[in-house]
Motif scaffolding. Structure first.
Motif, mmCIF file in Angstrom:
data_model
loop_
_atom_site.group_PDB
_atom_site.id
_atom_site.type_symbol
_atom_site.label_atom_id
_atom_site.label_comp_id
_atom_site.label_asym_id
_atom_site.label_seq_id
_atom_site.Cartn_x
_atom_site.Cartn_y
_atom_site.Cartn_z
ATOM 1 N N ARG A 116 0.817 -1.214 0.000
ATOM 2 C CA ARG A 116 0.000 0.000 0.000
ATOM 3 C C ARG A 116 0.852 1.265 0.000
ATOM 4 O O ARG A 116 0.521 2.249 -0.675
ATOM 5 C CB ARG A 116 -0.922 0.014 1.215
ATOM 6 N N VAL A 117 1.924 1.256 0.781
ATOM 7 C CA VAL A 117 2.773 2.447 0.862
ATOM 8 C C VAL A 117 3.371 2.769 -0.501
ATOM 9 O O VAL A 117 3.370 3.918 -0.951
ATOM 10 C CB VAL A 117 3.881 2.252 1.913
ATOM 11 N N LEU A 118 3.868 1.741 -1.175
ATOM 12 C CA LEU A 118 4.439 1.954 -2.502
ATOM 13 C C LEU A 118 3.371 2.402 -3.498
ATOM 14 O O LEU A 118 3.638 3.232 -4.378
ATOM 15 C CB LEU A 118 5.110 0.671 -2.996
ATOM 16 N N SER A 119 2.178 1.864 -3.356
ATOM 17 C CA SER A 119 1.108 2.245 -4.284
ATOM 18 C C SER A 119 0.728 3.712 -4.111
ATOM 19 O O SER A 119 0.543 4.439 -5.092
ATOM 20 C CB SER A 119 -0.112 1.351 -4.079
ATOM 21 N N VAL A 120 0.618 4.153 -2.853
ATOM 22 C CA VAL A 120 0.287 5.558 -2.596
ATOM 23 C C VAL A 120 1.415 6.463 -3.083
ATOM 24 O O VAL A 120 1.171 7.531 -3.663
ATOM 25 C CB VAL A 120 0.013 5.782 -1.095
ATOM 26 N N ALA A 121 2.664 6.036 -2.860
ATOM 27 C CA ALA A 121 3.800 6.829 -3.314
ATOM 28 C C ALA A 121 3.810 6.959 -4.835
ATOM 29 O O ALA A 121 4.056 8.045 -5.378
ATOM 30 C CB ALA A 121 5.100 6.197 -2.825
ATOM 31 N N VAL A 129 4.292 14.944 -10.466
ATOM 32 C CA VAL A 129 5.187 15.174 -11.603
ATOM 33 C C VAL A 129 4.406 15.690 -12.809
ATOM 34 O O VAL A 129 4.818 16.655 -13.470
ATOM 35 C CB VAL A 129 5.947 13.879 -11.955
ATOM 36 N N VAL A 130 3.284 15.070 -13.096
ATOM 37 C CA VAL A 130 2.497 15.493 -14.264
ATOM 38 C C VAL A 130 1.987 16.921 -14.082
ATOM 39 O O VAL A 130 2.016 17.730 -15.019
ATOM 40 C CB VAL A 130 1.328 14.522 -14.508
ATOM 41 N N THR A 131 1.533 17.256 -12.883
ATOM 42 C CA THR A 131 1.034 18.614 -12.628
ATOM 43 C C THR A 131 2.138 19.646 -12.798
ATOM 44 O O THR A 131 1.919 20.720 -13.380
ATOM 45 C CB THR A 131 0.442 18.708 -11.209
ATOM 46 N N ILE A 132 3.338 19.337 -12.317
ATOM 47 C CA ILE A 132 4.462 20.264 -12.470
ATOM 48 C C ILE A 132 4.833 20.436 -13.941
ATOM 49 O O ILE A 132 5.058 21.556 -14.420
ATOM 50 C CB ILE A 132 5.677 19.767 -11.658
ATOM 51 N N VAL A 133 4.889 19.332 -14.666
ATOM 52 C CA VAL A 133 5.225 19.401 -16.094
ATOM 53 C C VAL A 133 4.191 20.237 -16.848
ATOM 54 O O VAL A 133 4.544 21.075 -17.696
ATOM 55 C CB VAL A 133 5.324 17.985 -16.694
ATOM 56 N N LEU A 134 2.924 20.032 -16.538
ATOM 57 C CA LEU A 134 1.873 20.816 -17.195
ATOM 58 C C LEU A 134 1.993 22.297 -16.843
ATOM 59 O O LEU A 134 1.763 23.166 -17.693
ATOM 60 C CB LEU A 134 0.495 20.302 -16.783
ATOM 61 N N GLY A 135 2.348 22.595 -15.590
ATOM 62 C CA GLY A 135 2.518 23.987 -15.190
ATOM 63 C C GLY A 135 3.644 24.665 -15.951
ATOM 64 O O GLY A 135 3.518 25.813 -16.391
ATOM 65 N N VAL A 136 4.755 23.954 -16.113
ATOM 66 C CA VAL A 136 5.880 24.499 -16.880
ATOM 67 C C VAL A 136 5.480 24.721 -18.334
ATOM 68 O O VAL A 136 5.801 25.754 -18.942
ATOM 69 C CB VAL A 136 7.096 23.552 -16.785
ATOM 70 N N LEU A 137 4.760 23.762 -18.900
ATOM 71 C CA LEU A 137 4.305 23.897 -20.284
ATOM 72 C C LEU A 137 3.331 25.060 -20.429
ATOM 73 O O LEU A 137 3.402 25.829 -21.403
ATOM 74 C CB LEU A 137 3.638 22.594 -20.729
ATOM 75 N N LEU A 138 2.441 25.220 -19.457
ATOM 76 C CA LEU A 138 1.495 26.333 -19.483
ATOM 77 C C LEU A 138 2.226 27.667 -19.450
ATOM 78 O O LEU A 138 1.911 28.588 -20.220
ATOM 79 C CB LEU A 138 0.542 26.222 -18.292
ATOM 80 N N TYR A 163 -5.097 26.663 -15.586
ATOM 81 C CA TYR A 163 -5.046 25.405 -14.855
ATOM 82 C C TYR A 163 -3.972 24.464 -15.373
ATOM 83 O O TYR A 163 -3.819 24.262 -16.579
ATOM 84 C CB TYR A 163 -6.406 24.699 -14.919
ATOM 85 N N SER A 164 -3.236 23.901 -14.400
ATOM 86 C CA SER A 164 -2.346 22.780 -14.649
ATOM 87 C C SER A 164 -3.011 21.566 -14.024
ATOM 88 O O SER A 164 -2.952 21.384 -12.806
ATOM 89 C CB SER A 164 -0.973 23.036 -14.020
ATOM 90 N N SER A 165 -3.679 20.758 -14.852
ATOM 91 C CA SER A 165 -4.620 19.763 -14.355
ATOM 92 C C SER A 165 -5.682 20.517 -13.562
ATOM 93 O O SER A 165 -6.294 21.435 -14.100
ATOM 94 C CB SER A 165 -3.902 18.698 -13.525
ATOM 95 N N LEU A 166 -5.875 20.196 -12.277
ATOM 96 C CA LEU A 166 -6.876 20.922 -11.486
ATOM 97 C C LEU A 166 -6.248 22.040 -10.658
ATOM 98 O O LEU A 166 -6.956 22.793 -9.994
ATOM 99 C CB LEU A 166 -7.613 19.936 -10.565
ATOM 100 N N LEU A 167 -4.930 22.153 -10.699
ATOM 101 C CA LEU A 167 -4.233 23.163 -9.899
ATOM 102 C C LEU A 167 -4.406 24.542 -10.526
ATOM 103 O O LEU A 167 -3.991 24.764 -11.667
ATOM 104 C CB LEU A 167 -2.748 22.823 -9.803
ATOM 105 N N PRO A 168 -5.019 25.493 -9.800
ATOM 106 C CA PRO A 168 -5.182 26.835 -10.369
ATOM 107 C C PRO A 168 -3.881 27.623 -10.301
ATOM 108 O O PRO A 168 -3.212 27.674 -9.274
ATOM 109 C CB PRO A 168 -6.257 27.466 -9.475
ATOM 110 N N ILE A 169 -3.524 28.215 -11.408
ATOM 111 C CA ILE A 169 -2.381 29.120 -11.470
ATOM 112 C C ILE A 169 -2.945 30.490 -11.828
ATOM 113 O O ILE A 169 -3.472 30.686 -12.917
ATOM 114 C CB ILE A 169 -1.345 28.654 -12.504
ATOM 115 N N THR A 170 -2.870 31.406 -10.884
ATOM 116 C CA THR A 170 -3.503 32.708 -11.044
ATOM 117 C C THR A 170 -2.587 33.654 -11.802
ATOM 118 O O THR A 170 -1.407 33.789 -11.481
ATOM 119 C CB THR A 170 -3.846 33.312 -9.671
ATOM 120 N N VAL A 171 -3.147 34.289 -12.807
ATOM 121 C CA VAL A 171 -2.410 35.247 -13.618
ATOM 122 C C VAL A 171 -3.094 36.598 -13.502
ATOM 123 O O VAL A 171 -4.295 36.715 -13.733
ATOM 124 C CB VAL A 171 -2.364 34.809 -15.096
#
Length: 216
Positions: A116-121, A129-138, A163-171
């Motif tokens: 379970r620990v590995l699965s959650v990790a 990682v995906v959210t950060i990559v999308l934010g950089v691309l945005l 938005y980077s996925s569901l994360l709001p980035i305010t401009v």
């Protein structure tokens, strides 16, 4: 007051987004909701149905707060308010769908681990990682001189969420300009790309793997 409202809304969305990933993880990995597992449909289709219901709830939550946001925008340099509202409706819808598609991929990857620990990790790492990559691309796609960027909330009334996925980035525009000039519909591109990749992943890769265990 505006900052308090924005902060409260961000916290609500944070917990609701966490609840969504928990529901999907509990069903697909932990085997909760036994009656749904008795369905003759493949688990991945039931998971998709659950995600669709959660997506509808998320959008209703967004629509409940939308009138307050529109009133706030009415006091700003909004330019064409109709275009701004259309942007908000479209941006949020795409961000919700892309987030839930990412969640389904993340819980599938979590299922690859019996621990379970590995699965959650693995799930948390995928989401982060995906959210950060999308934010950089945005940022690379729509960044412009004279803009102030922040993650989550802002106390500036003439600010727009992208938005980077569901994360709001305010401009927010530092220089005087209409609000509808501070965003671009091109900001949809990262989330649309995420949605397409997730759909391809879910349609072609997921059916090739079978799981016959639940963690103890």
């Amino acid at each position: 007051m505006l900052l308090l409202y924005s902060l409260t809304k961000m916290l609500v969305w944070f917990f609701v987004a966490g609840y969504c990933i928990y529901v999907l993880y509990s069903f697909y990995y932990l085997g909760s909701d036994v009656l749904m597992h008795l369905s003759p449909l493949p688990q991945r289709r039931v998971l998709l149905a659950k995600a669709a219901v959660l997506g509808a709830y998320l959008y209703v939550l967004f629509l409940i707060a939308l009138p307050v946001d529109v009133v706030q925008l009415g006091d700003a340099r909004h330019g064409n308010l109709l275009i701004v509202v259309m942007y908000y409706l479209g941006a949020k819808a795409i961000s919700i769908v892309s987030y839930l598609s990412l969640c389904m991929v993340a819980v599938w990857l979590a299922k690859r681990f019996r621990n379970r620990v590995l699965s959650v990790a693995a799930m948390a790492l995928t989401l982060g990682v995906v959210t950060i990559v999308l934010g950089v691309l945005l940022f690379a796609l729509v960044s412009s001189p004279g803009w102030q960027w922040s993650i989550g909330v802002s106390d500036m009334p003439d600010s727009v969420n992208q938005y980077s996925s569901l994360l709001p980035i305010t401009v927010a525009s530092i220089d005087p300009r209409p609000l509808d000039a501070t965003f671009s519909f091109g900001s949809f591109a990262p989330n649309v790309l995420l949605l397409l990749v997730s759909c391809i992943f879910w349609a072609f890769l997921v059916p090739r793997f079978k799981f016959d265990f639940y963690p103890r």
